[in-house]
Design an enzyme around this catalytic site. Sequence first.
Site, PDB file in Angstrom:
ATOM      1  N   ASP A  77       1.666  -2.689   1.438  1.00  0.00           N
ATOM      2  CA  ASP A  77       2.038  -2.468  -0.048  1.00  0.00           C
ATOM      3  C   ASP A  77       1.127  -2.981  -0.925  1.00  0.00           C
ATOM      4  OD1 ASP A  77       3.118  -5.022   0.856  1.00  0.00           O
ATOM      5  OD2 ASP A  77       4.163  -5.175  -1.127  1.00  0.00           O
ATOM      6  N   GLU A 139       5.443  -7.002   1.106  1.00  0.00           N
ATOM      7  CA  GLU A 139       4.866  -8.430   0.959  1.00  0.00           C
ATOM      8  C   GLU A 139       4.783  -8.800  -0.536  1.00  0.00           C
ATOM      9  OE1 GLU A 139       1.659 -11.582   0.381  1.00  0.00           O
ATOM     10  OE2 GLU A 139       1.771  -9.447  -0.482  1.00  0.00           O
TER      11      GLU A 139
END
Length: 391
Positions: A77, A139
């Site tokens: 991400d 994350e």
Amino acid sequence: MRSTKLEAVRGILERLISYPTVSIDSNLDLISYAADRLERAGARLTVSNDPSGTKANLFATLGPDRDGGIVLSGHTDVVPALTEEWRTDPFELVARDGNLFGRGTCDMKGFIACVLAKMEDYSRLDLQRPVHVALTYDEEVGCLGARQLVGELETSGKKPAIAIIGEPTDMKVIEGHKGCYEYTTCFHGTDGHGSEPDKGVNAIHFAAAYIARMLELAARMKERVGPDSAHFSPPWTTLQTGRIEGGSARNVIARHCAVEWEMRPVRSSDAAEIKTALEDYTRNVLLPQMKTVYPEADIVTEVIGEVAGLAVMPENEARELVMSLTGANLTDVVSFGTEAGLFQSLGMSVVVCGPGSIAQAHQPDEFVSEDQLARCLSMLDGLERTLVQSA
């Protein structure tokens, strides 16, 4: 050979950047692309979806089915990119003056691209030690994917020995970092006309008092500099408010306010002290004042993520290995958080080392230099010797 491999990395990175895997969106297209490449290299794959089914982790293995493997880990991400702040399309790779621009190039798709390229090389070796690739989701919003992955590894009984987390460190070897604890605290009051503020419970006002208490605690933490924190910048546990939202109009008492905040603890005892102090202040000071006017008033804190720091260990196989691969003579610690502490919680030796600078992460016109990618490839090239040696 090196220029050819770097061209391959660049092509993979171009594809990875084209997937706009902002944390609020799906990463499934990227995971599918990575899974296809890894499967064609002969890797054994496990894909695990999040509860919504719109995101996934990928865990891939080459080599023998045994403990003691080496994990190469990266999150898929990225943070949002406001196109008006960029000179180019943030989700289109642009090369300029030896740098590759795009959202996620350094944080941390550059590392992932290097790993995907090298797994094809590893597949042609007589591996005596497993090599694993871990790609995680979310994350940036609490290490949600890594927490799921670590739990699944623990349940499965798989016991890798080493993890290299490829966050951007300019290819320096990082053996420790602070924790990252993220929260949203919501204040629920009652509204009314702004001309009679005593007849309502202004959620923004109580949120402001809560933030003031946080600032007092933050000042207290500055007095806690010790040998275990001296290398961090700053060398103390920090608190900060990142976002506040509430109210509907200037002349209406705000019935709701949400405060998004975080702390970066040097030590777990600091985090416990801060949490206890804020809970006591909420229960004994703020809530009684709110409920005097509105008995149904409430303050609720949601834990977004509590990710432990990476503790510096006296013995660390990962540290010794990556220092030898990069030629580093020194290690360092950093203040930003990663998924490293989660892997360390499984008893693994862990370091953080990857291409790019943290100064570029989360910025407009984010980039990674081709020189940094070449250095990362050199590290992964050197890893071949470890993977083919008998334990």
